[in-house]
Design a protein around this motif. Structure first.
Motif, short mmCIF file in Angstrom:
data_model
loop_
_atom_site.label_atom_id
_atom_site.label_comp_id
_atom_site.label_asym_id
_atom_site.label_seq_id
_atom_site.Cartn_x
_atom_site.Cartn_y
_atom_site.Cartn_z
N MET A 145 -38.97 10.74 26.44
CA MET A 145 -38.44 9.52 25.82
C MET A 145 -38.69 9.53 24.31
N HIS A 146 -37.81 8.86 23.57
CA HIS A 146 -37.94 8.79 22.12
C HIS A 146 -39.05 7.82 21.71
N ALA A 147 -39.01 6.60 22.24
CA ALA A 147 -40.04 5.60 21.95
C ALA A 147 -40.50 4.97 23.26
N ASN A 148 -41.81 4.82 23.39
CA ASN A 148 -42.35 4.28 24.64
C ASN A 148 -42.18 2.76 24.69
N ASN A 149 -41.77 2.25 25.84
CA ASN A 149 -41.48 0.83 25.98
C ASN A 149 -42.74 -0.05 26.04
N GLU A 150 -43.91 0.55 26.26
CA GLU A 150 -45.13 -0.23 26.34
C GLU A 150 -46.02 -0.06 25.11
N THR A 151 -46.13 1.15 24.61
CA THR A 151 -47.02 1.40 23.47
C THR A 151 -46.29 1.45 22.14
N GLY A 152 -44.99 1.70 22.17
CA GLY A 152 -44.22 1.83 20.94
C GLY A 152 -44.36 3.20 20.28
N THR A 153 -45.09 4.10 20.91
CA THR A 153 -45.28 5.44 20.36
C THR A 153 -43.95 6.16 20.23
N ILE A 154 -43.69 6.71 19.04
CA ILE A 154 -42.46 7.47 18.80
C ILE A 154 -42.78 8.95 18.90
N GLN A 155 -42.12 9.62 19.80
CA GLN A 155 -42.41 11.02 20.09
C GLN A 155 -41.74 11.95 19.08
N PRO A 156 -42.30 13.14 18.89
CA PRO A 156 -41.72 14.12 17.94
C PRO A 156 -40.52 14.84 18.55
N ILE A 157 -39.47 14.09 18.78
CA ILE A 157 -38.30 14.61 19.50
C ILE A 157 -37.69 15.83 18.80
N ALA A 158 -37.54 15.76 17.49
CA ALA A 158 -36.92 16.88 16.76
C ALA A 158 -37.74 18.16 16.94
N ASP A 159 -39.06 18.05 16.94
CA ASP A 159 -39.92 19.23 17.11
C ASP A 159 -39.79 19.79 18.53
N LEU A 160 -39.77 18.89 19.51
CA LEU A 160 -39.64 19.33 20.91
C LEU A 160 -38.27 19.98 21.14
N ALA A 161 -37.23 19.36 20.60
CA ALA A 161 -35.88 19.89 20.78
C ALA A 161 -35.72 21.25 20.11
N LYS A 162 -36.37 21.44 18.98
CA LYS A 162 -36.30 22.72 18.27
C LYS A 162 -36.91 23.84 19.12
N ILE A 163 -38.01 23.53 19.78
CA ILE A 163 -38.65 24.52 20.65
C ILE A 163 -37.71 24.85 21.82
N CYS A 164 -37.11 23.83 22.38
CA CYS A 164 -36.19 24.05 23.51
C CYS A 164 -34.99 24.87 23.09
N ARG A 165 -34.48 24.58 21.91
CA ARG A 165 -33.31 25.32 21.42
C ARG A 165 -33.65 26.80 21.25
N LYS A 166 -34.85 27.08 20.77
CA LYS A 166 -35.27 28.47 20.59
C LYS A 166 -35.31 29.21 21.91
N HIS A 167 -35.66 28.48 22.97
CA HIS A 167 -35.76 29.11 24.30
C HIS A 167 -34.50 28.88 25.14
N LYS A 168 -33.46 28.30 24.52
CA LYS A 168 -32.18 28.05 25.20
C LYS A 168 -32.35 27.17 26.44
N VAL A 169 -33.14 26.11 26.26
CA VAL A 169 -33.38 25.12 27.32
C VAL A 169 -32.79 23.79 26.87
N LEU A 170 -32.09 23.11 27.76
CA LEU A 170 -31.48 21.82 27.42
C LEU A 170 -32.53 20.74 27.22
N PHE A 171 -32.25 19.82 26.29
CA PHE A 171 -33.22 18.77 25.98
C PHE A 171 -32.56 17.40 26.05
N HIS A 172 -33.24 16.46 26.71
CA HIS A 172 -32.75 15.09 26.87
C HIS A 172 -33.81 14.11 26.39
#
Length: 277
Positions: A145-172
């Motif tokens: 998830m991008h932002a948590n509905n209870e804590t409001g924490t915003i996850q490092p989506i761009a960093d996670l997606a970049k790793i997935c792209r390098k390994h040719k894994v789909l990211f949602h």
């Protein structure tokens, strides 16, 4: 009454309600019909699709309307699982996801899929460095998830997606809590899929959208006729699609003319002061 639980739901904006009215009382045609009443409805849907795409900075044909965030999440997780079973059976998520992500993963686990969970710290932040350790040759999807509905924490989506792209894994990413509050441009985030829930951004309950990156194929969750570019069968809900489009247009304007972070910081400081009294 002072209502502050906008993470649960938002009221319907007045202009959103007004945008819906013509398609309730006057332009009620089936968008798949070829006569003027249907064509008006079809044009309204495509305008709404363009409004959603404009907020996410993507092509309108990359937007599929759904009944909400839960359907969008299920559509991705189950769709990828079925479409890419020949490649692998491993999905990675986090333990703090919304049930609309965790429960589809548990469902797939009962069918023999392997589910791994990214560790999180005391703030609910996932460990991006741990992702590469969890990825295998059988991994077909990572969903965080991008932002948590209870804590409001915003996850490092761009960093996670970049790793997935390098390994040719789909990211949602489930962006139900972040769309309209912070920028969610899909190319900047680097995601292949992004889920929206309309009632989190001044649209009614029962409508959402799924961004699917062009060229990415997934098996539909609902089979039938060729609605929504063949991704979701069923006669389109013109009224709710128009509402979501209008809400996204409002959101884009609000993001460029106001600073929600300043308001959030002010509220948090006020809460801390009153809590210490």
């Amino acid at each position: 009454m002072i209502y502050l639980d906008y993470n649960a739901t938002t009221p319907i904006d007045k202009s959103v309600a007004e945008a819906m009215l013509p398609y309730i009382y006057e332009m009620y045609g089936n968008p798949s019909s070829c006569y003027p009443l249907g064509l008006y409805s079809k044009q309204a849907i495509e305008q709404a699709r363009a409004q959603v795409a404009d907020l996410l900075q993507c092509h309108p044909q990359e937007i599929v309307f759904t009944s909400g965030g839960s359907e969008a999440n299920n559509m991705v997780i189950k769709g990828v699982a079925h479409t890419y079973r020949h490649k692998g059976d491993h999905i990675i998520t986090s333990p703090i996801e919304h049930p609309a992500v965790l429960n589809p993963c548990k469902y797939l686990e009962r069918l023999g899929y392997q589910i791994s969970y990214l560790p999180v710290d005391e703030y609910g932040m996932v460990d991006a460095t741990a992702l590469e350790e969890l990825l295998t040759e059988r991994t077909i999807l990572v969903t965080v998830m991008h932002a948590n509905n209870e804590t409001g924490t915003i996850q490092p989506i761009a960093d996670l997606a970049k790793i997935c792209r390098k390994h040719k894994v789909l990211f949602h990413t489930d962006a139900a809590q972040s769309v309209a509050k912070i920028p969610t441009h899909v190319d900047e985030l680097g995601v292949d899929f992004l889920s929206i829930a309309g009632h989190k951004l001044y649209a009614p309950k029962g409508v959402g959208a799924l961004y699917i990156r062009k060229g990415t194929a997934i098996e539909p969750l609902i089979h039938g006729a060729s609605h929504e570019f063949g991704q979701r069968a069923g006669t389109e809900n013109v009224v709710l699609d128009v509402a979501l489009g209008q809400a996204c247009q409002i959101a884009k304007t609000a993001l460029t003319t106001s600073d929600l972070k300043l308001l959030t910081d002010y509220l948090m400081k006020w809460r801390c002061r009153t809590a210490s009294i």
